[in-house]
Design an enzyme around this catalytic site. Sequence first.
Site, PDB file in Angstrom:
ATOM      1  CG  ASP A  24       2.135  -0.258   4.034  1.00  0.00           C
ATOM      2  OD1 ASP A  24       3.327   0.061   4.195  1.00  0.00           O
ATOM      3  OD2 ASP A  24       1.447  -0.817   4.917  1.00  0.00           O
ATOM      4  CD  GLU A  67       6.678  -2.562   2.072  1.00  0.00           C
ATOM      5  OE1 GLU A  67       7.596  -2.424   2.874  1.00  0.00           O
ATOM      6  OE2 GLU A  67       5.557  -2.991   2.393  1.00  0.00           O
TER       7      GLU A  67
END
Length: 482
Positions: A193, A230
Amino acid sequence: HKDPHYMSGRTTMVHLFEWKWDDIAAECERFLGPRGFGGIQISPPNENLAIRSRNRPWWERYQPISYRLVTRSGNEQQFENMVRRCNNAGVRIYVDAIINHMTGTWGENVGTGGSTADFNNWYYPAVPYGRNDFNSPQCVIQGNDYQCCADRVRNCELSGLKDLNQGSEYVRGKITEYMNRLIDLGVAGFRIDAAKHMWPGDLSAIYSRLNNLNTNHGFSHGARPYIYQEVIDLGGEAVSRNEYSSLAAVTEFKYGMELSRCFNGQNQLRWLVNFGPNWGFLASNDALTFVDNHDNQRGHGAGGNILTHKRAKQYKGAIAFMLAHPYGRPQLMSSFSFHDTEAGPPMDSNGNIISPAINSDNTCGNGWVCEHRWRQIYQMVAFRNVAGNTGINDWWDNGSNQIAFCRGGQGFVAFNNDNWDLNTNLQTCLPAGRYCDVISGEKRNNGCTGKVITVGGDGRAQIVLGANDYDMALAIHRGQDS
Ligand code: LM2
Ligand code: CA
């Protein structure tokens, strides 16, 4: 870190957004394993701040308070049980790893496992982290930082979330301890993330300390975790996804944006003839591809106007194209329905997540959309598995929005996004036979509940896709003839 370690013949993962571990274990055994899915991205498994003042929004899970495995999805025993049962069913588990930051700024400070934090002192006793483990001086990322200032994107706070210093030995140690525990429990990899907000050199140091995958869960000796980072990069920012692609795979956000434009009618399908790196995308092996994700399906993250389950005909068309096309490593989104873009998953009055109900036609109830259980989608997962490593051949288009192509001699697919019918004799590259279209129906007791396509000895067949048909695609593949 670019091999997802799918069981042989599997190709596709699904994000079971906000699902509970017990429900995922059951889904692996009753549906995902038998249907040939390769893996699952799960919601963050580590303890997060419980944000009751906002009625438990989905995004509370992006606010870690500790690395204890206790969330609304379940506890450590349930997590361990899920991973074992899914691996036994041939389905891998990928963890959404939130390692850029810790929770901060809220008036409440109790986590899903009862841990607390003292935000004003950067104190997270359940890890423990203290002031020295965070970037200093404190700053908050501003909109224009994305254009000018990579250092601020990496060292300042992402929407006020306390920004960990991954350059610190101690922080690296705590992060790798957390990730290695998950590897030892049998997971196959991680979504990183907010990778854009961390330095590639720090991430590289962390990845290098990760354990090999656990051979007791069927992974081969020396297998490295699959990692997809990401990085939202639609071009023109100070941070580029190319800074990360040598380390591990990267989410290719341009893919879903461009595919949405095509199936939205903002670009013609015929241009998809060279879809892939020619469009400015990452190399195929480096790219985690998807139409929508949990952020952009609800206007968070970046890249507006993405197709979602809410525009079902166009969405199923885009997903069918993604799964039929050899570029990238596809990920499906599996959602809960929402109107309020902040709303959490279906829950009872105590905030406990309500399990999806499973209907007799394979779809879900209780507020769960379960796109992965839509026939047009799960049968295209099987198509992709059958197509394997074949390339595209016999591309056909009508000069606008009707296209078709073969995957070697394994499968054939056609799309009609024009407002007039497609009714043409096309080369399918398949052996002669009667094939059941996996979009309009399925094979059942030697019959077919949808369109039957008759392929002649020359591989050709009459392909009909009416402008007003329920779906805009048609797909046939080996093993679907009768
Ligand atoms: C991600 N990728 O880089 C996730 O995909 C995305 O879902 C996360 O944002 C984000 N990074 C941080 O992990 C979501 C959501 C935000 C939300 C954060 C943290 O999109 O809106 O921010 O999770 O929960 C929320 C509030 C925001 C507030 C912040 C900090 O919406 O207004 O900022 O919490 O308390 C003061
Ligand atoms: Ca950071």
